[in-house]
Structure formats: C-alpha cells, structure tokens
Write an enzyme that holds these catalytic residues in place. Structure first.
Site, PDB file in Angstrom:
ATOM      1  N   ASP A   1      35.641  -5.069  40.829  1.00  0.00           N
ATOM      2  CA  ASP A   1      35.245  -6.337  40.203  1.00  0.00           C
ATOM      3  C   ASP A   1      36.295  -6.770  39.178  1.00  0.00           C
ATOM      4  O   ASP A   1      36.183  -7.848  38.580  1.00  0.00           O
ATOM      5  CB  ASP A   1      33.840  -6.256  39.596  1.00  0.00           C
ATOM      6  CG  ASP A   1      33.725  -5.216  38.496  1.00  0.00           C
ATOM      7  OD1 ASP A   1      34.713  -4.484  38.233  1.00  0.00           O
ATOM      8  OD2 ASP A   1      32.635  -5.118  37.891  1.00  0.00           O
TER       9      ASP A   1
ATOM     10  N   GLU B   1      36.685   6.316  33.095  1.00  0.00           N
ATOM     11  CA  GLU B   1      37.596   5.305  32.546  1.00  0.00           C
ATOM     12  C   GLU B   1      37.742   5.465  31.031  1.00  0.00           C
ATOM     13  O   GLU B   1      36.744   5.525  30.302  1.00  0.00           O
ATOM     14  CB  GLU B   1      37.093   3.881  32.879  1.00  0.00           C
ATOM     15  CG  GLU B   1      38.024   2.808  32.309  1.00  0.00           C
ATOM     16  CD  GLU B   1      37.895   1.442  32.941  1.00  0.00           C
ATOM     17  OE1 GLU B   1      37.147   1.277  33.918  1.00  0.00           O
ATOM     18  OE2 GLU B   1      38.563   0.504  32.439  1.00  0.00           O
TER      19      GLU B   1
HETATM   20  O1  KIV Z   1      37.142  -2.999  38.975  1.00  0.00           O
HETATM   21  C1  KIV Z   1      38.020  -2.124  39.063  1.00  0.00           C
HETATM   22  O2  KIV Z   1      39.162  -2.371  39.486  1.00  0.00           O
HETATM   23  C2  KIV Z   1      37.667  -0.783  38.652  1.00  0.00           C
HETATM   24  C3  KIV Z   1      38.767   0.220  38.517  1.00  0.00           C
HETATM   25  C4  KIV Z   1      39.607  -0.096  37.352  1.00  0.00           C
HETATM   26  C5  KIV Z   1      38.272   1.599  38.484  1.00  0.00           C
HETATM   27  O3  KIV Z   1      36.540  -0.497  38.411  1.00  0.00           O
END
Ligand code: KIV
Length: 266
Positions: free
Chosen positions: A49, A183
């Site tokens: 997202d 994260e």
């Molecule tokens: O939305 C995204 O790209 C993510 C990654 C950064 C893990 O959740």
C-alpha cells in the site's frame, strides 16, 4: 502457464528460514516492473500500500482503496511467473470484522491471481489472521512501525517496545501467519524476534539479523522521492537517468535532431 515446479509457494518461502537462505522481497505495482523483478530472481513481490505514496503521490498510505489495490495487483499477478506474490490489505480493511475481511481478502486472491495477503497488526489482529488462514488465504503480518497507524503512532518512528513487539510477533505466528514484516525496529530486537519465531521475518529498517529483507522498489531504484529514510540503500539513480533522457529528448525535438531518417518511413 507458469512452470509450477519453479514457482515460489508459501511452504517453500517458509522453508527458506529452516534452510538459512536469506529471503528477498521487493514491491511492484505494475506488469512491467513486476516482470523485470521476477526475471531478476527476487523471491517475493509485494503489491504494497506504499503505492499510495510512491505511485499516487499521497503523504501517507491511508488513501489507497481496495479496488485500486486490486487493479494494480492484477497486473502484478499476471506478470509474475516465479516469485511469491503478496498484496497489502489497505486501511482499514482488516479492522472491519472477520467476515468483511475474508470477503475483501477473498476478492484479492480471486481477482488478482496473487497468492497471499499482508495485513498490519499482530496480537490485536490474531482473530482475523486465524480466520483468513482457515479460509485458505495465506497471511503475512506486519509489526513494529505500522504506517497505517501513523496518526496513532505520532509519525514514522523507530519502535522499541520489546514486550509489545514480541507479543505481536508471537501472536501472529500462533494465529497462523506464514511470515512477518518487521519495520523500523532496532537490530538487537529484530534478532530476538527472528530467533523467537519459526516463521520468516522480513525486515525493513530492522537490520541484518532478519530472515529476509524488503525494500520499496522506487527507493531501491532512486526514483523521485522528497524523503529517503535512513534504512534505504539506493542501488541505482533512475531519477537522474530519467531526467537526463527526457531533457535530451526535449532538446532533440526542439532542434530537429529527432526524429532522424532511421526513425521515419518513406
Ligand atoms: O507497503 C509497503 O510497501 C510495505 C513494505 C514497506 C513492507 O508494507
């Protein structure tokens, strides 16, 4: 038809941790990019997202809708022949109750050809993870910094609460998640979490001890972004490449160099 024996599956992805093979993951949002990353041999491709920020130009991940995620994930699902495909459930899909979440995640798998979903949350999402998994929908969890909760967390900050992180990660594993994104957490804590789990941990801003790593592809390629987080390594500088190519094109059209004889028909 993809060569199925070559295809990364959820069990093969999980086995990479047991085999001590580092797992690679990148985001993609369209057919062309997903094909190139798949050809390069990346193990997994996430339709994140983060699309709300790097494709749509929003300040947060909150505005992207389920229909928009499905529209882009279908392109990725059609492009990828080998990597494991994962699609983010956008805000606030997984907070709308178990049945609604199954309906929405079910749409993702039915309409995109992708293999699994990712949702932000751990302990408080355990019932949802369990319900999705028992419906046949593989789930990757996402703990630590959860960008969909940016307003609650007061910004994009490193998450240091060991008790909360361990509880989130272990609850996600017990509920049936096949993997988990960590994260923005300190290296030592990511190590502790990775060692405490049997499922693979995929780090972003979580140091080298995770079982794998993920980056947003625009960050990896050095595509336009006003803000580059500390954990990003730009492996290319496409911003400059694209700027220079466009400037050259503009100059050549203006001075009549392009199109030349070889670009024209008689
Ligand atoms: O939305 C995204 O790209 C993510 C990654 C950064 C893990 O959740």
């Amino acid at each position: 038809m993809a060569n199925q024996s070559n295809r990364m599956t959820v069990p093969k992805f999980m086995k990479m941790k047991t085999d001590k093979k580092k797992i690679t993951m990148l985001t993609a949002y369209d057919y062309t990019m997903a094909s190139m990353l798949d050809d390069a041999g990346v193990d997994s491709i996430l339709v994140g997202d983060s699309m709300a920020m790097v494709v749509q130009g929003h300040d947060t991940t909150l505005p992207v809708t389920l229909d928009e995620m499905i529209y882009h994930a279908e392109m990725v699902g059609r492009a990828v022949k080998r990597a494991l495909t994962i699609v983010d459930l956008p805000f606030p899909t997984n907070h709308l109750g178990v049945h609604k979440t199954i309906e929405m995640a079910g749409r993702v798998l039915k309409e995109t050809g992708c293999q699994s979903v990712k949702l932000e949350g751990g302990a408080e999402q355990a019932d949802v993870i369990q319900a999705l998994v028992s419906a046949g929908i593989p789930v990757m969890a996402h703990v630590g910094l959860r960008p969909q909760s940016v307003h609650t967390m007061g910004g994009y900050k490193v998450q240091r609460n060991e008790e909360v992180l361990l509880e989130d990660a272990q609850s996600a594993e017990s509920a049936g998640a096949y993997g988990i994104v960590l994260e923005c957490i300190p290296n030592d804590l990511a190590k502790k979490v990775s060692e405490a789990l049997t499922i693979p941990t995929i780090g972003i801003g979580a140091g080298p001890h995770c079982d794998g790593q993920v980056l947003v592809v625009n960050d990896l390629l050095g595509m336009p972004s006003d803000y580059v987080p500390r954990f990003v390594k730009q492996f290319a500088n496409l911003k400059t490449v694209i700027h220079d190519a466009a400037s050259e094109y503009i100059d050549e059209v203006r001075d009549g160099t392009f199109p030349a004889k070889e670009h024209s028909f008689k």
